[in-house]
Design an enzyme around this catalytic site. Structure first.
Site, PDB file in Angstrom:
ATOM      1  N   ASN A   1       0.802  -1.213   0.000  1.00  6.76           N
ATOM      2  CA  ASN A   1       0.000   0.000   0.000  1.00  6.76           C
ATOM      3  C   ASN A   1       0.837   1.266   0.000  1.00  6.76           C
ATOM      4  O   ASN A   1       0.299   2.365  -0.092  1.00  6.76           O
ATOM      5  CB  ASN A   1      -0.971  -0.001   1.184  1.00  6.76           C
ATOM      6  CG  ASN A   1      -2.112  -0.981   0.948  1.00  6.76           C
ATOM      7  OD1 ASN A   1      -2.220  -1.570  -0.138  1.00  6.76           O
ATOM      8  ND2 ASN A   1      -2.942  -1.170   1.959  1.00  6.76           N
TER       9      ASN A   1
ATOM     10  N   ASP B   1      -7.627  -4.248   7.016  1.00  9.33           N
ATOM     11  CA  ASP B   1      -6.889  -5.316   6.314  1.00  9.33           C
ATOM     12  C   ASP B   1      -6.478  -6.463   7.251  1.00  9.33           C
ATOM     13  O   ASP B   1      -6.201  -7.564   6.787  1.00  9.33           O
ATOM     14  CB  ASP B   1      -5.633  -4.740   5.652  1.00  9.33           C
ATOM     15  CG  ASP B   1      -5.961  -3.587   4.745  1.00  9.33           C
ATOM     16  OD1 ASP B   1      -5.883  -3.734   3.530  1.00  9.33           O
ATOM     17  OD2 ASP B   1      -6.344  -2.516   5.275  1.00  9.33           O
TER      18      ASP B   1
ATOM     19  N   ARG C   1      -7.430  -1.166  -8.002  1.00  8.69           N
ATOM     20  CA  ARG C   1      -8.064   0.097  -7.659  1.00  8.69           C
ATOM     21  C   ARG C   1      -7.064   1.180  -7.270  1.00  8.69           C
ATOM     22  O   ARG C   1      -7.312   2.373  -7.475  1.00  8.69           O
ATOM     23  CB  ARG C   1      -9.036  -0.160  -6.501  1.00  8.69           C
ATOM     24  CG  ARG C   1      -9.646   1.072  -5.927  1.00  8.69           C
ATOM     25  CD  ARG C   1     -10.633   0.703  -4.834  1.00  8.69           C
ATOM     26  NE  ARG C   1     -10.930   1.842  -3.973  1.00  8.69           N
ATOM     27  CZ  ARG C   1     -11.749   2.822  -4.308  1.00  8.69           C
ATOM     28  NH1 ARG C   1     -12.328   2.834  -5.476  1.00  8.69           N
ATOM     29  NH2 ARG C   1     -11.981   3.815  -3.480  1.00  8.69           N
TER      30      ARG C   1
ATOM     31  N   ASP D   1     -17.758  -3.261  -7.959  1.00 11.75           N
ATOM     32  CA  ASP D   1     -17.315  -4.639  -7.803  1.00 11.75           C
ATOM     33  C   ASP D   1     -18.480  -5.439  -7.273  1.00 11.75           C
ATOM     34  O   ASP D   1     -19.614  -4.963  -7.258  1.00 11.75           O
ATOM     35  CB  ASP D   1     -16.095  -4.733  -6.885  1.00 11.75           C
ATOM     36  CG  ASP D   1     -16.365  -4.102  -5.545  1.00 11.75           C
ATOM     37  OD1 ASP D   1     -17.500  -4.260  -5.036  1.00 11.75           O
ATOM     38  OD2 ASP D   1     -15.474  -3.448  -5.000  1.00 11.75           O
TER      39      ASP D   1
HETATM   40  C1  UD1 Z   1      -6.510   1.833   1.305  1.00  9.33           C
HETATM   41  C2  UD1 Z   1      -5.799   0.498   1.203  1.00  9.33           C
HETATM   42  C3  UD1 Z   1      -6.688  -0.636   1.693  1.00  9.33           C
HETATM   43  C4  UD1 Z   1      -7.185  -0.336   3.097  1.00  9.33           C
HETATM   44  C5  UD1 Z   1      -7.869   1.043   3.126  1.00  9.33           C
HETATM   45  C6  UD1 Z   1      -8.310   1.455   4.511  1.00  9.33           C
HETATM   46  C7  UD1 Z   1      -4.345   0.791  -0.704  1.00  9.33           C
HETATM   47  C8  UD1 Z   1      -4.019   0.368  -2.083  1.00  9.33           C
HETATM   48  N1  UD1 Z   1      -5.455   0.236  -0.163  1.00  9.33           N
HETATM   49  O1  UD1 Z   1      -7.626   1.776   0.407  1.00  9.33           O
HETATM   50  O2  UD1 Z   1      -5.936  -1.845   1.691  1.00  9.33           O
HETATM   51  O3  UD1 Z   1      -8.121  -1.314   3.482  1.00  9.33           O
HETATM   52  O4  UD1 Z   1      -6.942   2.038   2.639  1.00  9.33           O
HETATM   53  O5  UD1 Z   1      -7.243   1.446   5.394  1.00  9.33           O
HETATM   54  O6  UD1 Z   1      -3.641   1.555  -0.078  1.00  9.33           O
HETATM   55  N2  UD1 Z   1     -14.411   6.343   0.418  1.00  9.33           N
HETATM   56  C9  UD1 Z   1     -15.419   7.156  -0.069  1.00  9.33           C
HETATM   57  N3  UD1 Z   1     -15.087   8.111  -1.008  1.00  9.33           N
HETATM   58  C10 UD1 Z   1     -13.808   8.275  -1.457  1.00  9.33           C
HETATM   59  C11 UD1 Z   1     -12.797   7.441  -0.927  1.00  9.33           C
HETATM   60  C12 UD1 Z   1     -13.141   6.478   0.002  1.00  9.33           C
HETATM   61  O7  UD1 Z   1     -16.574   7.042   0.319  1.00  9.33           O
HETATM   62  O8  UD1 Z   1     -13.575   9.163  -2.291  1.00  9.33           O
HETATM   63  C13 UD1 Z   1     -14.741   5.316   1.446  1.00  9.33           C
HETATM   64  C14 UD1 Z   1     -14.413   3.909   0.993  1.00  9.33           C
HETATM   65  O9  UD1 Z   1     -15.461   3.349   0.235  1.00  9.33           O
HETATM   66  C15 UD1 Z   1     -14.215   3.218   2.322  1.00  9.33           C
HETATM   67  C16 UD1 Z   1     -13.561   4.289   3.190  1.00  9.33           C
HETATM   68  O10 UD1 Z   1     -13.887   5.523   2.557  1.00  9.33           O
HETATM   69  O11 UD1 Z   1     -15.440   2.866   2.909  1.00  9.33           O
HETATM   70  C17 UD1 Z   1     -12.058   4.140   3.330  1.00  9.33           C
HETATM   71  O12 UD1 Z   1     -11.456   4.151   2.079  1.00  9.33           O
HETATM   72  P1  UD1 Z   1      -9.951   4.630   1.840  1.00  9.33           P
HETATM   73  O13 UD1 Z   1      -9.305   4.986   3.139  1.00  9.33           O
HETATM   74  O14 UD1 Z   1      -9.989   5.667   0.771  1.00  9.33           O
HETATM   75  O15 UD1 Z   1      -9.292   3.310   1.294  1.00  9.33           O
HETATM   76  P2  UD1 Z   1      -8.408   3.119   0.018  1.00  9.33           P
HETATM   77  O16 UD1 Z   1      -7.437   4.242  -0.136  1.00  9.33           O
HETATM   78  O17 UD1 Z   1      -9.280   2.778  -1.139  1.00  9.33           O
END
Ligand code: UD1
Length: 435
Positions: A42, A324, A112, A136
């Site tokens: 990550n 995770d 993603r 998904d």
């Molecule tokens: C990253 C990690 C993933 C980890 C997650 C949370 C990577 C590649 N992946 O994912 O393994 O589980 O952090 O620690 O680094 N959300 C929204 N709008 C947005 C962005 C996010 O609603 O624009 C929501 C998501 O659906 C989710 C939550 O916010 O419910 C957290 O997402 P986020 O922290 O952004 O996770 P990722 O960066 O996708």
């Protein structure tokens, strides 16, 4: 914030043969020896994206040989960036003066995390065309917070034919307030704002160690970032960045996977290069379960009794127990002594592997965001399917306490995030092989 699971059910960008796409596990333990932890998946994906910001030759060390890194190499390659291995875990990234600021659907749909090229492309080229990541099995995968942050910095967006077209003639520093500490949105905002004019403040920023690693890389490149790793990050925009060498932060989730394996199988392990201070909350939980874990000059030392005690756990953004880790914890609780309740607060779809654990004899009931796990003394080996990276690893871990043979199919999901999970587990005494 409950959304969807990052990338479940997707094929990685690597051909997989049916035969070697399975991991075969038999009851094992105690485990004993040393495992070296690689660079964080990550983090490295974001560092590779950040390299787009500075033309020249970058070198990243401690890069894991995982499928997601191969996918990111392919994505950078499609933009005209050359990447090559120059050592067992050192990756050279040669960014030219001209790059093609486009992320095509065929590559974006594979992982993603590719959405994080948006910020650096906008900052570097003033425009970006990035395929929408799409939904998904569990529903939409919002990127609204990413887009809002970039919009606040001066970008404009249109969507057409499944692509987001972004433009920003000038990025201007401002105060960004994230409605949730999203990891990806914080990263995109950070990578755009390093080249914005003036000062940017990111409030309610994600605090994960991988964010601090990205900021360290950017600072080394000449950016001026303060406060990364805390909830408020301040960025002074600069006109130019230069290429550098950097060692990727150790993967706390990979480390957690070997701690989970140890917890299930018992024994004593040293995790070389693992960072105890990045796993405080998890380590406290594992302590409650009966494990002894302490910092070691090499990394982390850990010992586990024959059987763990059950605990309750809730996932939260860092420094809470990471989402995770959750499948691993459920996998551990499946054979622990007592009843544990696991609550998911980030992603809604992350209980899918439970059905697979139940096939292995686990007693787990899920309701909404909760899973009630009643530990069994032993599980029962069965054919199961890895639904995604961490859940797949959790099945392998749980199988260490299953009588007979467990065959985990779709192991290519595991390869997306683990370099040689099977080899590393086997080296400390687990009866596990690829087949
Ligand atoms: C990253 C990690 C993933 C980890 C997650 C949370 C990577 C590649 N992946 O994912 O393994 O589980 O952090 O620690 O680094 N959300 C929204 N709008 C947005 C962005 C996010 O609603 O624009 C929501 C998501 O659906 C989710 C939550 O916010 O419910 C957290 O997402 P986020 O922290 O952004 O996770 P990722 O960066 O996708």
């Amino acid at each position: 914030m409950v959304g969807a699971d990052p990338m479940p059910g997707r094929s990685p960008g690597r051909e997989h043969t049916g035969a070697m796409d399975r991991i075969i596990v038999r009851r094992s333990g105690p485990l004993e020896g040393t495992v070296t932890i690689g660079g964080a998946k990550n983090s490295v994906l974001k560092l590779m994206a950040a390299s787009l910001l500075a033309p020249g030759t970058h070198v990243l060390h401690r890069v894991p040989r995982i499928t997601d890194v191969a996918c990111m190499r392919e994505l950078l390659g499609s933009m005209g960036v050359r990447t090559s291995w120059i050592g067992p875990s050192s990756l050279e990234i040669v960014v030219g003066d001209e790059i093609e600021p486009e992320a095509p659907y065929e590559l974006v749909e594979k992982f993603r995390a590719s959405i994080v090229v948006m910020g650096p492309l906008l900052a570097r080229c003033g425009r970006a065309r990035v395929a929408l990541p799409g939904g998904d099995d569990f529903g939409p995968r919002p990127i609204d917070m990413h887009l809002r942050a970039l919009e606040d910095l001066g970008a404009t967006f249109t969507t057409a034919h499944g692509y987001i077209e972004a433009r920003a003639d000038h990025l201007l520093g401002t105060r960004l307030l994230l409605e949730f500490p999203s990891v990806g949105a914080t990263e995109n905002a950070l990578m755009a704002s390093v080249r914005a004019k003036g000062t940017t403040t990111i409030d309610n920023a994600a605090r994960e160690p991988e964010i601090a690693d990205l900021a360290a890389y950017l600072n080394r490149m000449g950016a001026v970032i303060l406060g990364a790793g805390s909830s408020t990050i301040t960025v002074e925009g600069v006109d130019e960045l230069h290429p550098v060498e950097h060692t990727v932060v150790a993967d706390r989730i990979e480390a957690a996977t070997y701690l989970a394996a140890l917890g299930v199988a018992g024994g004593e392990l040293t995790l070389v290069d693992a960072r105890h201070e990045h796993m405080d909350m998890l380590i406290a939980k594992l302590g409650e379960m009966g494990m002894r874990i302490s910092p070691d000059p090499d990394g982390i030392w850990a010992m586990a009794p024959r059987r763990l005690r059950a605990v309750d756990v809730s996932t939260l953004p860092y420094p809470g127990v990471a989402t995770d880790y959750k499948p691993l914890l459920v996998g551990m609780l499946a054979s622990a002594d007592g009843v544990g309740i696991v609550t998911e607060n980030l992603f809604s779809g992350r209980f899918r592997y439970v059905d697979e654990l139940v096939r292995m004899g686990a007693d787990i009931r899920t309701e909404g965001h909760h899973a009630v796990v009643r530990g069994k003394a032993v599980l029962s080996g069965a054919p199961v399917r890895a639904p995604d990276i961490r859940a797949g690893a959790a099945l392998v871990v749980a199988a260490l306490k299953a009588e007979g043979e467990t065959v985990v199919a779709d192991a290519h999901h595991i390869d997306r995030g683990y370099e040689d999970l099977v080899g590393k587990l086997a080296s400390v005494g687990a009866d596990v092989r690829r087949g």
